[in-house]
Design an enzyme around this catalytic site. Structure first.
Site, short mmCIF file in Angstrom:
data_model
loop_
_atom_site.label_atom_id
_atom_site.label_comp_id
_atom_site.label_asym_id
_atom_site.label_seq_id
_atom_site.Cartn_x
_atom_site.Cartn_y
_atom_site.Cartn_z
N ASP A 1 -5.73 5.73 2.14
CA ASP A 1 -5.75 4.31 1.79
C ASP A 1 -7.20 3.85 1.60
OD1 ASP A 1 -5.65 1.39 2.12
OD2 ASP A 1 -3.57 1.74 2.73
N HIS B 1 0.84 -1.20 0.00
CA HIS B 1 0.00 0.00 0.00
C HIS B 1 0.87 1.26 0.00
CE1 HIS B 1 -3.91 -1.95 1.74
NE2 HIS B 1 -3.17 -2.85 1.13
#
Ligand code: UDP
Length: 466
Positions: free
Chosen positions: A118, A26
């Site tokens: 995110d 990520h």
């Protein structure tokens, strides 16, 4: 970036605040996005957890601010599964993220154009919204996997989840080509907890987000992207493949472990397309039995291979170097395996993967279908053997094998040495492998074309309009 208005009311650069959960897969795409936004004239502040913190020295152009979270063990332990980690991180980061963002806003609300957070961090989406900061969600998985998440609550109402054995091969209406067996899941997990996580993400996206940013490209996921925009009535920016947009070599790559560059010299001595590269990414764990089947399947295939055996990648007590083993110790290989493959097998703890995939000696990639690995393979025109382990990897594996035709399954549900050897030989030297290679080459061309596309400029214009 000529022609774009980059300044706020006070003549300063408009600023974007980024926040990623501290996973390798990520954080890296988020940092690439940060570099690309900065290169287009935006100020960038990266809020980050202290755990797995990015190294500011690698990105002198960006501002870094730790959020000072307090994480419980289950958020960080290699023994907790991905769902437990995601739930714990969301819970632990919410207040710390809100406080850090609020503190940035005191420096001038108008300067902050938006927060890009995110796409699995529903807590940050909600917190940004509460502070009046438009939030964009960065998805580091595919558009198809994101659609699967958005559909989570309906899949439950329609009886597809919890997944039932007798339905495994049924197609899922609205999510074709996915079958029930391809839906996002975390094996062995309480279904209610999983459903509630998926519902939290889907709910936060619908309630608090102004747009979606996805590390994918139109040529492979045009239909999925169009459906996302329609279903959410939000813009979706397909800005990928981010690593191609950023160019080579990768200046902003964070590494989980020190890459073993010796494997590149080992590859130099091998003929073109002769080596199978094997890696299951930064998080996946297999049990000891599956690990041994992988090993003996590789040995039985007769094919040269480069295998990443990551510390912590084999579950199951001391014999698997799981509990109790030193964190940087690789799991022990099966007895007699090294002697058997000495002349044609290279084993490392962590590889410089992008350079490996770009190497002429690589013929195919045995992957868990993490989205970064899949994109990296596509971008180098390397066909795949798929062994999805959990979550979005199931979705991606189905697209790799059945939608794009650039991969074969390593086996059915269970990894078994005979099937492994057969699949490896087919991918490297069989007719199926040759056809996959041709298609992979076409996707590679499309990925290169996407890397010069205007999706990123569209995103910047959108950000400046917020
Ligand atoms: N990776 C690497 N060296 C390795 C194994 C993995 O550099 O030995 C990198 C790989 O290039 C990719 C990332 O780790 O960028 C893994 O991300 P992915 O989304 O594929 O899987 P995850 O780790 O999130 O499951």
């Amino acid at each position: 970036m000529a022609g774009l208005e980059q300044h706020g009311d006070g003549g300063h650069r408009r600023r974007v605040v980024l926040f990623s959960l501290p996973f390798h897969g990520h954080l890296n795409p988020m940092l690439k996005l940060a570099a690309l936004l900065h290169a287009r004239g935006l100020g960038v502040t990266v809020l980050h957890t202290c755990f797995n913190a990015p190294d500011p020295a690698r990105h002198p152009e960006l501002a870094f601010v730790p959020i000072h979270e307090t994480l419980p063990d289950e958020a960080t332990s290699p023994d907790s599964d991905i769902l437990r980690k995601l739930l714990a991180l969301n819970a632990a980061c919410e207040a710390a993220f809100r406080a850090a963002l609020a503190s940035l806003l005191r420096g001038g609300r108008r300067d902050v154009a938006c927060a890009v957070v995110d796409g699995q961090c529903y807590a940050a989406m909600g917190a940004a919204g509460e502070l009046g900061v438009p939030a964009l969600a960065l998805r580091t998985d595919s558009a198809a996997a994101f659609r699967n998440m958005l559909a989570g609550p309906q899949l439950r109402d329609a009886g597809y989840v919890p997944i039932k054995e007798e339905q495994l091969d049924e197609p899922v209406p609205g999510l074709e080509p996915l079958r029930v067996r391809d839906l996002i899941r975390v094996d062995g997990r309480d279904t209610d907890e999983h459903c509630s996580f998926v519902a939290s993400v889907a709910g936060a996206v619908r309630a608090s987000v102004s747009g979606i940013v996805i590390n994918t490209f139109e040529a492979i996921e045009a239909a999925e992207l169009a459906k996302i925009q329609r279903e959410l009535s939000l813009p979706a920016f397909a800005v990928g493949p981010l690593h191609l947009l950023l160019g080579q070599p990768p200046p902003v790559e964070q590494s989980l472990h020190e890459p073993d560059r010796g494997c590149l010299a080992w590859l130099d001595a091998r003929p073109p397309r002769s080596v199978l590269y094997v890696s299951l990414g930064s998080l996946a764990r297999v049990d000891r039995g599956a690990f041994e089947e992988m090993a003996w399947g590789l040995a039985g295939s007769g094919v040269p291979f480069l295998w990443v055996v990551r510390p912590g990648s084999v579950a199951g007590g001391a014999a698997g170097a799981g509990a109790g083993a030193a964190a940087d110790e690789a799991p022990p290989l099966p007895d007699g395996f090294e002697e058997e493959v000495r002349d044609r097998g290279k084993i490392v703890k962590w590889a410089p993967q992008r350079e490996v995939l770009a190497h002429a000696a690589i013929g195919a990639f045995w992957t868990h279908c993490g989205w970064n690995s899949t994109l990296e393979s596509i971008c180098e025109g390397v066909p795949m053997l798929v062994q999805p382990c959990f979550a979005d990897q199931m979705v991606t594996a189905r697209y790799v094998t059945h939608e794009w035709g650039v991969g074969l399954e390593v086996g059915e549900e269970v990894v078994e040495r005979g099937m492994v050897a057969k699949a490896v030989r087919e991918a490297m030297a069989g007719g199926g492998g040759a056809r996959m290679r041709e298609r992979a080459h076409r996707l590679q061309m499309q990925a290169s074309a996407a890397a010069t596309s205007s999706a990123m400029d569209g995103l910047v214009r959108f950000i400046l309009s917020l």
